[in-house]
Motif scaffolding. Structure first.
Motif, PDB file in Angstrom:
ATOM      1  N   LYS A 146      -7.501  59.731   7.758  1.00  0.00           N
ATOM      2  CA  LYS A 146      -6.727  58.510   7.929  1.00  0.00           C
ATOM      3  C   LYS A 146      -7.558  57.274   7.604  1.00  0.00           C
ATOM      4  O   LYS A 146      -8.751  57.230   7.857  1.00  0.00           O
ATOM      5  N   LYS A 147      -6.870  56.264   7.068  1.00  0.00           N
ATOM      6  CA  LYS A 147      -7.520  54.976   6.872  1.00  0.00           C
ATOM      7  C   LYS A 147      -7.696  54.288   8.229  1.00  0.00           C
ATOM      8  O   LYS A 147      -7.137  54.709   9.235  1.00  0.00           O
ATOM      9  N   THR A 148      -8.443  53.185   8.217  1.00  0.00           N
ATOM     10  CA  THR A 148      -8.810  52.548   9.484  1.00  0.00           C
ATOM     11  C   THR A 148      -7.595  52.074  10.275  1.00  0.00           C
ATOM     12  O   THR A 148      -7.506  52.284  11.486  1.00  0.00           O
ATOM     13  N   GLY A 149      -6.629  51.426   9.610  1.00  0.00           N
ATOM     14  CA  GLY A 149      -5.452  50.925  10.312  1.00  0.00           C
ATOM     15  C   GLY A 149      -4.703  52.005  11.061  1.00  0.00           C
ATOM     16  O   GLY A 149      -4.465  51.883  12.275  1.00  0.00           O
ATOM     17  N   PRO A 150      -4.304  53.085  10.394  1.00  0.00           N
ATOM     18  CA  PRO A 150      -3.647  54.178  11.103  1.00  0.00           C
ATOM     19  C   PRO A 150      -4.495  54.801  12.205  1.00  0.00           C
ATOM     20  O   PRO A 150      -3.957  55.254  13.219  1.00  0.00           O
ATOM     21  N   ARG A 151      -5.834  54.804  12.036  1.00  0.00           N
ATOM     22  CA  ARG A 151      -6.697  55.336  13.099  1.00  0.00           C
ATOM     23  C   ARG A 151      -6.621  54.455  14.327  1.00  0.00           C
ATOM     24  O   ARG A 151      -6.586  54.950  15.467  1.00  0.00           O
ATOM     25  N   ILE A 152      -6.610  53.138  14.136  1.00  0.00           N
ATOM     26  CA  ILE A 152      -6.488  52.215  15.274  1.00  0.00           C
ATOM     27  C   ILE A 152      -5.139  52.409  15.952  1.00  0.00           C
ATOM     28  O   ILE A 152      -5.056  52.496  17.180  1.00  0.00           O
ATOM     29  N   ARG A 180     -14.406  45.296  21.097  1.00  0.00           N
ATOM     30  CA  ARG A 180     -15.634  45.994  20.718  1.00  0.00           C
ATOM     31  C   ARG A 180     -15.586  47.452  21.159  1.00  0.00           C
ATOM     32  O   ARG A 180     -15.951  48.361  20.395  1.00  0.00           O
ATOM     33  N   GLU A 181     -15.120  47.692  22.388  1.00  0.00           N
ATOM     34  CA  GLU A 181     -15.057  49.061  22.894  1.00  0.00           C
ATOM     35  C   GLU A 181     -14.020  49.875  22.130  1.00  0.00           C
ATOM     36  O   GLU A 181     -14.234  51.060  21.852  1.00  0.00           O
ATOM     37  N   LEU A 182     -12.898  49.248  21.784  1.00  0.00           N
ATOM     38  CA  LEU A 182     -11.906  49.941  20.965  1.00  0.00           C
ATOM     39  C   LEU A 182     -12.500  50.313  19.607  1.00  0.00           C
ATOM     40  O   LEU A 182     -12.273  51.414  19.093  1.00  0.00           O
ATOM     41  N   ALA A 183     -13.278  49.398  19.041  1.00  0.00           N
ATOM     42  CA  ALA A 183     -13.940  49.675  17.762  1.00  0.00           C
ATOM     43  C   ALA A 183     -14.914  50.845  17.888  1.00  0.00           C
ATOM     44  O   ALA A 183     -15.017  51.684  16.983  1.00  0.00           O
ATOM     45  N   LEU A 184     -15.627  50.916  19.011  1.00  0.00           N
ATOM     46  CA  LEU A 184     -16.570  52.012  19.236  1.00  0.00           C
ATOM     47  C   LEU A 184     -15.854  53.350  19.322  1.00  0.00           C
ATOM     48  O   LEU A 184     -16.385  54.386  18.908  1.00  0.00           O
ATOM     49  N   SER A 189     -15.713  48.403  12.807  1.00  0.00           N
ATOM     50  CA  SER A 189     -16.254  47.147  13.307  1.00  0.00           C
ATOM     51  C   SER A 189     -15.247  46.428  14.197  1.00  0.00           C
ATOM     52  O   SER A 189     -14.034  46.641  14.086  1.00  0.00           O
ATOM     53  N   ARG A 190     -15.754  45.555  15.062  1.00  0.00           N
ATOM     54  CA  ARG A 190     -14.866  44.781  15.924  1.00  0.00           C
ATOM     55  C   ARG A 190     -13.972  43.867  15.091  1.00  0.00           C
ATOM     56  O   ARG A 190     -12.798  43.643  15.426  1.00  0.00           O
ATOM     57  N   GLU A 191     -14.520  43.339  14.001  1.00  0.00           N
ATOM     58  CA  GLU A 191     -13.753  42.436  13.147  1.00  0.00           C
ATOM     59  C   GLU A 191     -12.547  43.152  12.524  1.00  0.00           C
ATOM     60  O   GLU A 191     -11.455  42.585  12.425  1.00  0.00           O
ATOM     61  N   THR A 192     -12.746  44.401  12.120  1.00  0.00           N
ATOM     62  CA  THR A 192     -11.652  45.185  11.542  1.00  0.00           C
ATOM     63  C   THR A 192     -10.563  45.433  12.577  1.00  0.00           C
ATOM     64  O   THR A 192      -9.370  45.306  12.281  1.00  0.00           O
ATOM     65  N   VAL A 193     -10.981  45.786  13.795  1.00  0.00           N
ATOM     66  CA  VAL A 193     -10.013  46.001  14.872  1.00  0.00           C
ATOM     67  C   VAL A 193      -9.253  44.713  15.154  1.00  0.00           C
ATOM     68  O   VAL A 193      -8.023  44.725  15.309  1.00  0.00           O
ATOM     69  N   SER A 194      -9.962  43.601  15.232  1.00  0.00           N
ATOM     70  CA  SER A 194      -9.332  42.317  15.528  1.00  0.00           C
ATOM     71  C   SER A 194      -8.268  41.967  14.494  1.00  0.00           C
ATOM     72  O   SER A 194      -7.155  41.536  14.843  1.00  0.00           O
ATOM     73  N   ARG A 195      -8.571  42.163  13.207  1.00  0.00           N
ATOM     74  CA  ARG A 195      -7.605  41.847  12.146  1.00  0.00           C
ATOM     75  C   ARG A 195      -6.364  42.719  12.255  1.00  0.00           C
ATOM     76  O   ARG A 195      -5.236  42.227  12.112  1.00  0.00           O
ATOM     77  N   ASP A 219       7.675  53.090  19.479  1.00  0.00           N
ATOM     78  CA  ASP A 219       8.139  53.802  18.285  1.00  0.00           C
ATOM     79  C   ASP A 219       7.604  53.136  17.018  1.00  0.00           C
ATOM     80  O   ASP A 219       7.189  53.819  16.074  1.00  0.00           O
ATOM     81  N   ALA A 220       7.615  51.808  17.014  1.00  0.00           N
ATOM     82  CA  ALA A 220       7.069  51.092  15.860  1.00  0.00           C
ATOM     83  C   ALA A 220       5.575  51.347  15.732  1.00  0.00           C
ATOM     84  O   ALA A 220       5.052  51.493  14.617  1.00  0.00           O
ATOM     85  N   LEU A 221       4.874  51.405  16.867  1.00  0.00           N
ATOM     86  CA  LEU A 221       3.432  51.709  16.816  1.00  0.00           C
ATOM     87  C   LEU A 221       3.203  53.086  16.197  1.00  0.00           C
ATOM     88  O   LEU A 221       2.298  53.258  15.382  1.00  0.00           O
ATOM     89  N   HIS A 222       4.017  54.054  16.602  1.00  0.00           N
ATOM     90  CA  HIS A 222       3.860  55.409  16.066  1.00  0.00           C
ATOM     91  C   HIS A 222       4.070  55.423  14.558  1.00  0.00           C
ATOM     92  O   HIS A 222       3.429  56.212  13.826  1.00  0.00           O
ATOM     93  N   ASP A 223       4.955  54.550  14.058  1.00  0.00           N
ATOM     94  CA  ASP A 223       5.183  54.499  12.608  1.00  0.00           C
ATOM     95  C   ASP A 223       3.944  54.027  11.848  1.00  0.00           C
ATOM     96  O   ASP A 223       3.819  54.288  10.649  1.00  0.00           O
TER      97      ASP A 223
END
Length: 225
Positions: A146-152, A180-184, A189-195, A219-223
């Protein structure tokens, strides 16, 4: 010992252990209070005790040679922290408290003897280890496929499932979790998570607070996963 026994009875009720098993565990068990940020054991440390969380939460992390942290698990009440230590090898992870709480420790050598006498104790410790192994496999799969967005989004969905509490706005993830903890947890990176969180917020999928995230549309999150 009496207080430890009472806590073990309540904590391990679902394990269906023999009465004498609880007595034996209480004989070798200690309970200790921990503060947020306090280390239970380090990666590479010799650990001669099994730890079970009474209350509070613990993060289990792995550090690279360059000092980069990857959070592997968040554990809570009733969870065993370090089943893998039963093999007598040095710890391969670091365990750190992220909330104030209490933890029971049981010396491993007598624990192994007690496990020989009660299969249910052995079974539940093995099941706990298997669950962590499955979670680690899923993390590796997501990291590779998975790419970063779907992983988050996948991680948020799982956190909502495991720690979510419904309120008027949606499902609040009941963790004091910084970006930061979510990124870990995801390995980015934290910046990627923030965006990405800002993007989900613009789409009215989530609502982000200082250390709280509320899922407005599960449901939208799951999409997005």
């Amino acid at each position: 010992m009496f207080r430890v026994k009472e806590i073990l009875i309540e904590l391990l009720r679902a394990w269906n252990l023999k009465g004498e098993t609880i007595d034996s565990l209480a004989e070798y068990a200690l309970i200790k209070s921990y503060q947020p940020g306090q280390i239970i054991f380090f990666d590479g440390e010799e650990v001669n005790k099994l730890y079970i969380i009474v209350n509070g939460r613990v993060k289990v992390s792995k550090f690279t040679e360059g000092g980069k942290e990857k959070m592997i698990h968040i554990l809570e009440r009733g969870d065993v922290i370090n089943e893998i230590s039963l093999d007598g090898r040095r710890s391969s992870v670091t365990a750190e408290c992220i909330e104030k709480g209490g933890i029971i420790s049981i010396v491993i050598d007598p624990l192994l003897r007690i496990m020989e006498e009660d299969f249910n104790l052995t079974l539940h410790i093995l099941n706990s280890a298997n669950l962590k192994l499955r979670q680690s496999y899923r993390q590796l799969r997501n990291l590779g496929l998975k790419k970063t967005g779907p992983r988050i989004a996948s991680r948020l969905w799982k956190l909502a499932r495991d720690y979510g509490k419904e309120d008027r706005e949606g499902i609040e993830i009941d963790l004091n979790l910084s970006q930061r903890e979510l990124a870990l947890m995801i390995g980015t990176s934290r910046e990627t998570v923030s965006r990405f969180l800002k993007e989900l917020e613009r789409e009215e999928v989530i609502l982000v607070g200082n250390t709280q995230i509320t899922i407005l549309d599960i449901d939208a999150l799951h999409d997005w996963t």
